[in-house]
Design an enzyme around this catalytic site. Sequence first.
Site, PDB file in Angstrom:
ATOM      1  N   TRP A  97       0.856  -1.177   0.000  1.00  0.00           N
ATOM      2  CA  TRP A  97       0.000   0.000   0.000  1.00  0.00           C
ATOM      3  C   TRP A  97       0.903   1.241   0.000  1.00  0.00           C
ATOM      4  CZ3 TRP A  97      -5.534  -0.076   1.596  1.00  0.00           C
ATOM      5  CH2 TRP A  97      -6.088   1.206   1.672  1.00  0.00           C
ATOM      6  N   ASP A  98       0.961   1.892  -1.148  1.00  0.00           N
ATOM      7  CA  ASP A  98       1.893   3.007  -1.337  1.00  0.00           C
ATOM      8  C   ASP A  98       1.168   4.344  -1.165  1.00  0.00           C
ATOM      9  OD1 ASP A  98       4.254   4.292  -2.007  1.00  0.00           O
ATOM     10  OD2 ASP A  98       4.523   3.250  -3.906  1.00  0.00           O
ATOM     11  N   ASP A 143      13.416   3.786  -0.543  1.00  0.00           N
ATOM     12  CA  ASP A 143      13.624   3.427  -1.946  1.00  0.00           C
ATOM     13  C   ASP A 143      15.104   3.248  -2.260  1.00  0.00           C
ATOM     14  OD1 ASP A 143      11.061   3.204  -2.805  1.00  0.00           O
ATOM     15  OD2 ASP A 143      10.910   5.225  -3.629  1.00  0.00           O
TER      16      ASP A 143
END
Length: 691
Positions: free
Chosen positions: A448-449, A512
């Site tokens: 879930w971004d 990231d």
Amino acid sequence: MIVHDSERRLWVLSGPSSSYVLHLDDHDRLRVLHWGSRLTVAQAASLPLLPRQPFRPVEDAAEGTLDLTATGGLFYGHAAVQVRFADGTRDLELVPTGQRRTDRELVLTFADRHYPLTVECHYGVHEDSDVIERHLVLRNEGEPVTVVRADSATWVLPRLDGYRLSCVRGQWGAETRLHRTELPYGETVTTSRRGVTSHQANPWAMVDDGTAGEEHGEVYSCALAWSGSWRLTAQRLPTERVTLSAGAGHDPVTQELGAGEELVTPVCAGLYTDGGFGAASRAWHDHQLRHVLPHPGEARPVLYNSWEATGFDVSLEGQIELAEKAARIGVELFVVDDGWFGARTHDAAGLGDWHPNPRRFPDGLGPLIDRVHELGMRFGLWVEPEMVNPDSDLYRAHPDWVIHRPHRRRTEHRNQLVLDLSRPEVADWLYRTLDELLAKNAVDFLKWDMNRPFTEAGPDERLWTGHVRALYAVLDRLRAAHPHVRIESCSSGGGRVDLGILRRTDQVWASDDTDALDRLEIQHGFTQLYPARVMGAWVTDSPNPYTGRETPLDFRFHVAMAGVLGIGGALTDWSDAELERAAELVADYKRIRPLVQHGRQYRLLPPDRELSAVQYLAPDGSETAVLVHRRARRFGHPEPGVRLRALDPGARYRDRSTGRIHHGAVLLAHGVFPDLAPGDYASALVHLIRE
Ligand code: DGJ
């Protein structure tokens, strides 16, 4: 446990080894007399009530010792509760009205002397954790009140010889970098004004007297369980008193509380520990495993994620090819990232249209999911449900659903806008859409971004907090309706990591930046508060796409093994030799997984040294694993042994790979000397089993 001494108006809130002592003084102010080692009620009753300061007004003398602070009178410090009554009055005059108490929860109630506003202070304690959970409930029975600030807790530190603040700072791709500095006089504010927890700061703080180390010293810490904007104020007064006050929301956003309405703040948890930053972290980790995570006992599977391998170039054939390689090296959960839905072939279209791209998946996701399941893996899917691209069917149908103010620019970030989940019809659409996606497809896991912060959101806190509360409610409903589905929280990497989201998700994507060397620092900061059991960490390709750095496969694995191991490289480009070595390393991880994910963590050597190391110990002490990383070799600098912690000095431990027997006492005093390859980026896993 909570004990009350009614005569002295004292409450002693205790965990297994610490106590927090509250006292209502003669002026009806709620004071903190003690936060530290565990005290009996008799011992607490002998605490000095108010240091003699004859030439100062009582309010002034009490500053920095109050558990409940509100604007008004001679109080000029940071106030946890700040309101504006309808007639413009800002002073709150709270008087105690009662208490409710069980062994586990204490509620102290206060009411304004004149206006019909009540404030409840809630405290929760646990038998097996020294964490105290505090939140407020504000209730208004009169004309609308503007709530300017409602901090969930104000933690009062005892007088120390010095004050040093530890927190994390960062940015996208460089989250959770530990920052330790003397606490300046005045108010030091860490905050997020972004509508999300943020990459720049994380809602926790630790304070020590400046002398604590990794394994010694008293540490006072707090953490806020909230995934929206927040503010944490560390206040050091000239009188050498320090408080840590934290709550949801940021300046200048306020919230209106109408007649009959109440505001329940999120929890702010406080913790006192003796035993250095290591002990503080382990206590926070244990607490989350026992009282925060939804499925704490489960082992998180080794996952594969397609993002760095395929980007938006997602196809059925390409994903199957990756899945076959992933299965070959022992992956247990295969996750298809961005690019599988709507017109999402780049980042400017498709967000909001949560159905498989018909050109890429003409028969839907079924064939891919079946193949992944056939290969013995679980199937996971990326979603970013709080967002919409203007180039999407959802936006064309509901352009008014996005957060926006009239007459203002509509700022796009990554070509997307935020859906206003505080509107019930939007939250309801979101739930129904995901519910249908999960009902129609055998999805086991959602990533879930949330890739952009709020803009043009206006001044009303109702939207800012409403979005987060609606997000929590959707997550809760989805988990109840699809109990087998596990969820990863991601926000452009580690932008939404906090105790609030962790109550509803199973792991988080920490950053990231997948460069193994950078990651050592990020993981060091991450684990100050959060456990390895939730810290997603991938092995990706070399050279790394973000830094261009080349590192050996073993080094990349040995870094990622310190958390929830994932693989994110383009496996179709890996040689057979690399795939075989990867399979061995995945097998190594599975052997130490119970220690990493459910054991106790000891940060042996920090990541800024040439040699860094982290140790995990099985809960019963029967095994330990040490991950050692060398960042750079320096000629003429002999490497130290890596001294282990918490072993039984009288026991003997067998090295799983060499068979060598080590004495616990020697491992504690001198350490292990792992056989590292020559040169930079060498690494080792030492797995010792008690004989
Ligand atoms: C940001 C995440 O952090 C990445 O892992 C990836 O999922 C991208 N979003 C996809 O858009």
